[in-house]
Design a protein around this motif. Structure first.
Motif, PDB file in Angstrom:
ATOM      1  N   ARG A  78       0.981  -1.092  -0.679  1.00 51.53           N
ATOM      2  CA  ARG A  78      -0.199  -0.233   0.066  1.00 51.53           C
ATOM      3  C   ARG A  78       0.746   1.448   0.273  1.00 51.53           C
ATOM      4  N   TYR A  79       0.813   2.582  -0.864  1.00 44.87           N
ATOM      5  CA  TYR A  79       1.302   3.470  -1.331  1.00 44.87           C
ATOM      6  C   TYR A  79       0.495   4.270  -1.218  1.00 44.87           C
ATOM      7  N   THR A  80       1.117   5.542   0.037  1.00 41.78           N
ATOM      8  CA  THR A  80       0.111   6.775   0.531  1.00 41.78           C
ATOM      9  C   THR A  80       0.664   7.553   0.379  1.00 41.78           C
ATOM     10  N   ARG A  81      -0.670   8.892  -0.258  1.00 49.25           N
ATOM     11  CA  ARG A  81       0.724  10.612  -0.175  1.00 49.25           C
ATOM     12  C   ARG A  81       0.957  10.273  -1.991  1.00 49.25           C
ATOM     13  N   SER A  82       2.025  11.000  -1.834  1.00 46.45           N
ATOM     14  CA  SER A  82       3.064  11.139  -3.436  1.00 46.45           C
ATOM     15  C   SER A  82       3.385  10.374  -4.066  1.00 46.45           C
ATOM     16  N   GLU A  83       4.184   9.534  -3.053  1.00 50.49           N
ATOM     17  CA  GLU A  83       4.681   8.100  -3.577  1.00 50.49           C
ATOM     18  C   GLU A  83       3.101   7.292  -3.752  1.00 50.49           C
ATOM     19  N   GLY A  84       2.021   7.153  -3.499  1.00 50.41           N
ATOM     20  CA  GLY A  84       0.342   6.800  -3.911  1.00 50.41           C
ATOM     21  C   GLY A  84       0.191   7.054  -5.443  1.00 50.41           C
ATOM     22  N   LEU A  85      -0.076   8.396  -4.958  1.00 57.08           N
ATOM     23  CA  LEU A  85      -0.574   9.720  -6.185  1.00 57.08           C
ATOM     24  C   LEU A  85       0.373   8.837  -7.558  1.00 57.08           C
ATOM     25  N   ALA A  86       1.152   8.842  -7.098  1.00 55.54           N
ATOM     26  CA  ALA A  86       2.544   8.588  -8.217  1.00 55.54           C
ATOM     27  C   ALA A  86       2.534   6.988  -8.869  1.00 55.54           C
ATOM     28  N   VAL A  87       2.192   5.863  -7.952  1.00 57.50           N
ATOM     29  CA  VAL A  87       2.293   4.682  -9.243  1.00 57.50           C
ATOM     30  C   VAL A  87       0.418   5.137  -9.674  1.00 57.50           C
ATOM     31  N   ALA A  88      -0.513   5.081  -8.409  1.00 56.26           N
ATOM     32  CA  ALA A  88      -1.615   5.042  -9.284  1.00 56.26           C
ATOM     33  C   ALA A  88      -1.955   5.517 -10.575  1.00 56.26           C
ATOM     34  N   SER A  89      -0.861   6.831 -10.626  1.00 55.95           N
ATOM     35  CA  SER A  89      -1.544   7.765 -12.031  1.00 55.95           C
ATOM     36  C   SER A  89      -0.524   6.994 -12.749  1.00 55.95           C
ATOM     37  N   TYR A  90       0.627   6.770 -13.013  1.00 56.83           N
ATOM     38  CA  TYR A  90       1.547   5.806 -13.942  1.00 56.83           C
ATOM     39  C   TYR A  90       0.432   4.932 -14.244  1.00 56.83           C
ATOM     40  N   HIS A  91      -0.704   3.599 -13.379  1.00 48.00           N
ATOM     41  CA  HIS A  91      -0.826   2.729 -14.209  1.00 48.00           C
ATOM     42  C   HIS A  91      -1.906   2.994 -14.430  1.00 48.00           C
ATOM     43  N   LEU A  92      -2.890   4.316 -13.821  1.00 49.46           N
ATOM     44  CA  LEU A  92      -3.965   5.146 -14.919  1.00 49.46           C
ATOM     45  C   LEU A  92      -3.314   5.175 -16.237  1.00 49.46           C
ATOM     46  N   PHE A  93      -2.211   6.277 -16.092  1.00 46.80           N
ATOM     47  CA  PHE A  93      -1.818   6.624 -18.358  1.00 46.80           C
ATOM     48  C   PHE A  93      -1.247   4.938 -18.354  1.00 46.80           C
ATOM     49  N   VAL A  94      -0.198   4.063 -17.904  1.00 48.71           N
ATOM     50  CA  VAL A  94      -0.027   3.096 -19.004  1.00 48.71           C
ATOM     51  C   VAL A  94      -1.519   1.779 -18.758  1.00 48.71           C
ATOM     52  N   GLY A  95      -2.263   2.114 -18.243  1.00 46.34           N
ATOM     53  CA  GLY A  95      -3.100   1.395 -18.539  1.00 46.34           C
ATOM     54  C   GLY A  95      -4.183   1.504 -19.767  1.00 46.34           C
ATOM     55  N   GLY A  96      -4.100   2.911 -20.007  1.00 46.41           N
ATOM     56  CA  GLY A  96      -4.664   2.874 -21.309  1.00 46.41           C
ATOM     57  C   GLY A  96      -5.446   4.267 -21.377  1.00 46.41           C
ATOM     58  N   ALA A  97      -5.964   4.713 -19.583  1.00 49.34           N
ATOM     59  CA  ALA A  97      -7.307   5.136 -19.281  1.00 49.34           C
ATOM     60  C   ALA A  97      -7.305   6.656 -19.890  1.00 49.34           C
TER      61      ALA A  97
END
Length: 408
Positions: free
Chosen positions: A126-145
């Protein structure tokens, strides 16, 4: 390369104005003329010592990267930057540059504070705060959303139609995992999409995507392969000016991260206005690595300023340099444009210049080898998080801000 705006707007977009207005407010604090904070410079040495210690512990060889979004993609010891490089390796070199710009622009604009309860889970971690946002946005982008067409892109069509449901799904948001500033983040993505529609035709093959900035910078500086950092910042401010909601408008231009304070100084229409452009500078710092990887030298980094955000600001409050004058500062939650927050942010930017000098002295390095972008990463941001963890179990910043998802 940039379009014409009025002289007052141009002044408020100049990082030299950020620096001078913030130092005006700090100087007022040193004269004890501020309403909300007093300034104890005797405590600055201890703060600098802490930053030096954190820097040496984290980077014993002082091989410090720029303070940028790319470092958050390596959270948890997982090198997602390397993973992304592998994914885009089959693409032409220019297209790789555009893909890196697409990823970074969207990720930075989704980076505002997440709140203390939200987290993103990846492979059981589980990642939180800035790191969590980075990991989430990375997967959002790579996943084609964020793309309606090709892989590893963000485009106008998908961004303009970005929805709260898509953000919630990509960021694992639920009643038990609430994300602060949902509406603001969605509005920024939609605003980014609309802004892409106004990019000039000269933006080349990257038009209608954030990667158009890569084309503009690469073509404009192709002969010298050298780009001043301010040129990157200027382009970011120009192209994305209209995405910021509910901001001051001057000469028909959205001023963005610009706020009022009685000690800011200035004259004429800009009197009393203090610019920060925090997310725009954070984005500029984050675009340096893709430009360098494309063969460009980015120079004069210290024309930019430190970042007026809660980790750097928290360092100076928790470290006793900025001393609250009344209980409401630490007890209440404050609007981003409140005088308390503007005063805190301005003093933070000015104090970062002062602490940078002490940190360089403590590390035995000069300004050329150790620009502010490395002081921040080494650095003040990490030290701010560390001291917050010591002071409060949940490591929250000392001052609470009513975040709208578009500022911090």
């Amino acid at each position: 390369m940039t379009s014409e705006v009025g002289p007052d707007v141009r002044l408020l977009r100049d990082p030299a104005t950020i620096r001078s207005r913030c130092h005006n407010i700090l100087e007022a604090g040193l004269r004890d003329e501020l309403e909300h904070f007093s300034v104890d410079l005797d405590a600055l040495e201890d703060v600098a010592d802490r930053v030096v210690e954190v820097t040496q512990s984290t980077y014993p060889q002082l091989d410090i990267p720029y303070h940028s979004r790319w470092n958050h993609f390596r959270a948890g010891g997982v090198d997602r930057v390397l993973d992304f490089d592998r994914l885009i390796r089959p693409l032409p070199k220019d297209e790789q540059g555009r893909a890196r710009f697409d990823l970074i622009v969207t990720s930075v604009l989704l980076d505002a504070g997440a709140g203390p309860r939200w987290g993103f889970e990846e492979d059981g971690t589980r990642y939180t705060r800035s790191e969590g946002l980075a990991v989430a946005s990375y997967h959002l982008f790579v996943g084609g959303a964020l793309s309606s067409t090709a892989s590893f892109t963000a485009d106008r069509t998908s961004l303009e139609s970005f929805s709260p449901e898509k953000l919630a799904a990509g960021f694992q948001v639920s009643e038990d995992n609430p994300l602060v500033g949902m509406e603001g983040r969605v509005a920024l993505m939609q605003g980014l999409g609309r802004a892409l529609g106004s990019f000039p035709a000269s933006s080349g093959t990257g038009a209608n995507r954030p990667g158009a900035l890569f084309d503009d910078l690469a073509s404009h500086h192709a002969a010298t392969k050298r780009i001043p950092a301010k040129a990157v910042f200027d382009l970011v401010l120009e192209r994305f000016a209209n995405i910021w909601p509910n901001r001051i408008v001057m000469q028909s231009a959205n001023l963005g991260d610009v706020w009022r304070h009685p000690k800011a100084g200035g004259e004429g229409a800009t009197e009393g206005l203090v610019p920060f452009h925090k997310l725009s500078q954070w984005l500029t710092y984050s675009l340096l690595e893709p430009l360098e990887r494309a063969g460009f030298e980015v120079f004069d980094l210290d024309a930019l300023t430190g970042l007026a955000e809660y980790r750097n600001g928290g360092l100076f409050v928790d470290g006793g340099v900025l001393v609250p004058k009344h209980e409401g500062i630490l007890g209440d939650a404050h609007e981003p444009g409140s005088e308390v927050v503007v005063e805190w942010r301005a003093c933070t930017v000015a104090l970062l210049d002062r602490v940078a000098q002490l940190v360089r002295k403590g590390l035995g390095v000069d300004e050329r080898a150790f620009p502010l972008a490395k002081v921040l990463e080494g650095g003040t941001w990490q030290a701010g998080r560390e001291i917050a963890r010591e002071k409060r179990a949940d490591a929250t910043p000392p001052i609470r801000i009513q975040s709208d998802g578009t500022l911090f």
